[in-house]
Design a protein around this motif. Sequence first.
Motif, PDB file in Angstrom:
ATOM      1  N   GLY A 288      12.355  21.332  38.458  1.00  0.00           N
ATOM      2  CA  GLY A 288      11.562  20.154  38.181  1.00  0.00           C
ATOM      3  C   GLY A 288      12.123  18.849  38.726  1.00  0.00           C
ATOM      4  N   TRP A 289      13.322  18.863  39.254  1.00  0.00           N
ATOM      5  CA  TRP A 289      13.911  17.641  39.797  1.00  0.00           C
ATOM      6  C   TRP A 289      13.807  17.630  41.318  1.00  0.00           C
ATOM      7  CZ3 TRP A 289      14.902  12.935  38.539  1.00  0.00           C
ATOM      8  CH2 TRP A 289      15.761  12.160  39.314  1.00  0.00           C
ATOM      9  N   THR A 290      14.232  18.705  41.962  1.00  0.00           N
ATOM     10  CA  THR A 290      14.085  18.807  43.409  1.00  0.00           C
ATOM     11  C   THR A 290      12.825  19.594  43.721  1.00  0.00           C
ATOM     12  OG1 THR A 290      15.490  20.792  43.468  1.00  0.00           O
ATOM     13  CG2 THR A 290      16.579  18.676  43.834  1.00  0.00           C
ATOM     14  N   ASN A 291      12.368  19.513  44.967  1.00  0.00           N
ATOM     15  CA  ASN A 291      11.150  20.228  45.331  1.00  0.00           C
ATOM     16  C   ASN A 291      11.384  21.713  45.557  1.00  0.00           C
ATOM     17  OD1 ASN A 291      12.402  20.211  47.825  1.00  0.00           O
ATOM     18  ND2 ASN A 291      10.906  18.875  48.801  1.00  0.00           N
ATOM     19  N   ASP A 292      12.609  22.154  45.436  1.00  0.00           N
ATOM     20  CA  ASP A 292      12.966  23.568  45.508  1.00  0.00           C
ATOM     21  C   ASP A 292      14.061  23.799  44.465  1.00  0.00           C
ATOM     22  OD1 ASP A 292      14.040  26.103  46.088  1.00  0.00           O
ATOM     23  OD2 ASP A 292      13.877  25.818  48.255  1.00  0.00           O
ATOM     24  N   GLU A 293      13.778  24.586  43.459  1.00  0.00           N
ATOM     25  CA  GLU A 293      14.738  24.755  42.359  1.00  0.00           C
ATOM     26  C   GLU A 293      16.025  25.457  42.778  1.00  0.00           C
ATOM     27  OE1 GLU A 293      13.508  28.815  40.058  1.00  0.00           O
ATOM     28  OE2 GLU A 293      12.509  26.984  39.435  1.00  0.00           O
ATOM     29  N   LYS A 294      16.088  25.974  43.987  1.00  0.00           N
ATOM     30  CA  LYS A 294      17.304  26.615  44.481  1.00  0.00           C
ATOM     31  C   LYS A 294      18.235  25.621  45.168  1.00  0.00           C
ATOM     32  CE  LYS A 294      15.155  29.611  46.983  1.00  0.00           C
ATOM     33  NZ  LYS A 294      14.846  30.726  47.895  1.00  0.00           N
TER      34      LYS A 294
ATOM     35  N   ARG B  37      34.440   6.390  49.052  1.00  0.00           N
ATOM     36  CA  ARG B  37      34.310   7.318  50.184  1.00  0.00           C
ATOM     37  C   ARG B  37      33.521   8.561  49.774  1.00  0.00           C
ATOM     38  NH1 ARG B  37      39.832   8.394  52.880  1.00  0.00           N
ATOM     39  NH2 ARG B  37      39.815  10.059  51.387  1.00  0.00           N
ATOM     40  N   PRO B  38      32.292   8.418  49.277  1.00  0.00           N
ATOM     41  CA  PRO B  38      31.570   9.584  48.770  1.00  0.00           C
ATOM     42  C   PRO B  38      31.131  10.551  49.875  1.00  0.00           C
ATOM     43  CG  PRO B  38      30.131   7.691  48.783  1.00  0.00           C
ATOM     44  CD  PRO B  38      31.501   7.196  49.158  1.00  0.00           C
ATOM     45  N   VAL B  39      31.087  11.813  49.506  1.00  0.00           N
ATOM     46  CA  VAL B  39      30.567  12.864  50.375  1.00  0.00           C
ATOM     47  C   VAL B  39      29.376  13.476  49.653  1.00  0.00           C
ATOM     48  CG1 VAL B  39      31.064  15.073  51.499  1.00  0.00           C
ATOM     49  CG2 VAL B  39      32.851  13.321  51.345  1.00  0.00           C
ATOM     50  N   LEU B  40      28.258  13.634  50.369  1.00  0.00           N
ATOM     51  CA  LEU B  40      27.051  14.228  49.794  1.00  0.00           C
ATOM     52  C   LEU B  40      26.942  15.675  50.233  1.00  0.00           C
ATOM     53  CD1 LEU B  40      24.498  11.361  50.441  1.00  0.00           C
ATOM     54  CD2 LEU B  40      25.811  11.817  48.379  1.00  0.00           C
ATOM     55  N   PHE B  41      26.616  16.536  49.272  1.00  0.00           N
ATOM     56  CA  PHE B  41      26.527  17.976  49.513  1.00  0.00           C
ATOM     57  C   PHE B  41      25.136  18.495  49.168  1.00  0.00           C
ATOM     58  CE2 PHE B  41      30.897  17.075  48.185  1.00  0.00           C
ATOM     59  CZ  PHE B  41      31.619  17.662  49.202  1.00  0.00           C
ATOM     60  N   LYS B  42      24.665  19.452  49.962  1.00  0.00           N
ATOM     61  CA  LYS B  42      23.491  20.230  49.595  1.00  0.00           C
ATOM     62  C   LYS B  42      24.016  21.558  49.073  1.00  0.00           C
ATOM     63  CE  LYS B  42      20.605  22.587  52.411  1.00  0.00           C
ATOM     64  NZ  LYS B  42      19.550  22.819  53.420  1.00  0.00           N
ATOM     65  N   ILE B  43      23.636  21.900  47.858  1.00  0.00           N
ATOM     66  CA  ILE B  43      24.050  23.153  47.227  1.00  0.00           C
ATOM     67  C   ILE B  43      22.813  24.025  47.153  1.00  0.00           C
ATOM     68  CG2 ILE B  43      25.025  24.183  45.144  1.00  0.00           C
ATOM     69  CD1 ILE B  43      26.092  21.180  44.658  1.00  0.00           C
ATOM     70  N   GLU B  44      22.893  25.206  47.730  1.00  0.00           N
ATOM     71  CA  GLU B  44      21.715  26.062  47.868  1.00  0.00           C
ATOM     72  C   GLU B  44      21.998  27.484  47.384  1.00  0.00           C
ATOM     73  OE1 GLU B  44      18.705  27.305  51.520  1.00  0.00           O
ATOM     74  OE2 GLU B  44      20.553  26.191  51.938  1.00  0.00           O
ATOM     75  N   ARG B  45      21.194  27.947  46.447  1.00  0.00           N
ATOM     76  CA  ARG B  45      21.307  29.323  45.973  1.00  0.00           C
ATOM     77  C   ARG B  45      20.765  30.264  47.044  1.00  0.00           C
ATOM     78  NH1 ARG B  45      17.572  30.046  41.445  1.00  0.00           N
ATOM     79  NH2 ARG B  45      16.246  31.178  42.858  1.00  0.00           N
ATOM     80  N   LEU B  46      21.567  31.273  47.387  1.00  0.00           N
ATOM     81  CA  LEU B  46      21.153  32.294  48.352  1.00  0.00           C
ATOM     82  C   LEU B  46      20.945  33.583  47.584  1.00  0.00           C
ATOM     83  CD1 LEU B  46      23.790  31.583  51.156  1.00  0.00           C
ATOM     84  CD2 LEU B  46      21.452  30.704  51.000  1.00  0.00           C
ATOM     85  N   ASP B  47      19.716  33.956  47.378  1.00  0.00           N
ATOM     86  CA  ASP B  47      19.424  35.160  46.605  1.00  0.00           C
ATOM     87  C   ASP B  47      19.718  36.406  47.430  1.00  0.00           C
ATOM     88  OD1 ASP B  47      18.584  33.632  44.455  1.00  0.00           O
ATOM     89  OD2 ASP B  47      16.521  33.550  45.180  1.00  0.00           O
ATOM     90  N   GLU B  48      20.340  37.364  46.771  1.00  0.00           N
ATOM     91  CA  GLU B  48      20.623  38.654  47.400  1.00  0.00           C
ATOM     92  C   GLU B  48      19.303  39.421  47.536  1.00  0.00           C
ATOM     93  OE1 GLU B  48      23.872  39.876  48.305  1.00  0.00           O
ATOM     94  OE2 GLU B  48      24.281  37.741  48.052  1.00  0.00           O
ATOM     95  N   GLU B  49      19.147  40.078  48.648  1.00  0.00           N
ATOM     96  CA  GLU B  49      17.908  40.837  48.831  1.00  0.00           C
ATOM     97  C   GLU B  49      18.166  42.303  48.785  1.00  0.00           C
ATOM     98  OE1 GLU B  49      15.467  39.419  51.917  1.00  0.00           O
ATOM     99  OE2 GLU B  49      16.066  37.377  51.586  1.00  0.00           O
TER     100      GLU B  49
END
Length: 110
Positions: A81-87, A98-110
């Motif tokens: 509900g916060w980002t447009n992709d819950e993963k 000196r901030p660093v911005l990260f994208k954290i992404e769930r990678l589902d096992e198939e």
Amino acid sequence: MAWKSKCKITVLRKDYHTDLAREYLANPEVGPCSVFQEGQEFIVDKQNYLTMLDGKFCAEAWHAISHYVYAALQGGSIMHGWTNDEKIMIAACNDGIRPVLFKIERLDEE
């Protein structure tokens, strides 16, 4: 503990606030974070989560984002509900100058 997924961390941006550095740092010429590079990627699984990516990740940044990584590894919704992709979650280390911005992404096992 059920580890259902892997997680990818991508360094999106490194910022450096020179005005704040001049005012508050002992060495205002230190510049942006030297640990990470924009575009750098890390794949996290159960083993390297427990060892903080085998020591290859900044401890302060890890402290700031590891709870999101943990949720992703469990297969959970990182930011439903916060980002447009819950993963996906966008998070930052806690260095205000000196901030660093990260994208954290769930990678589902198939």
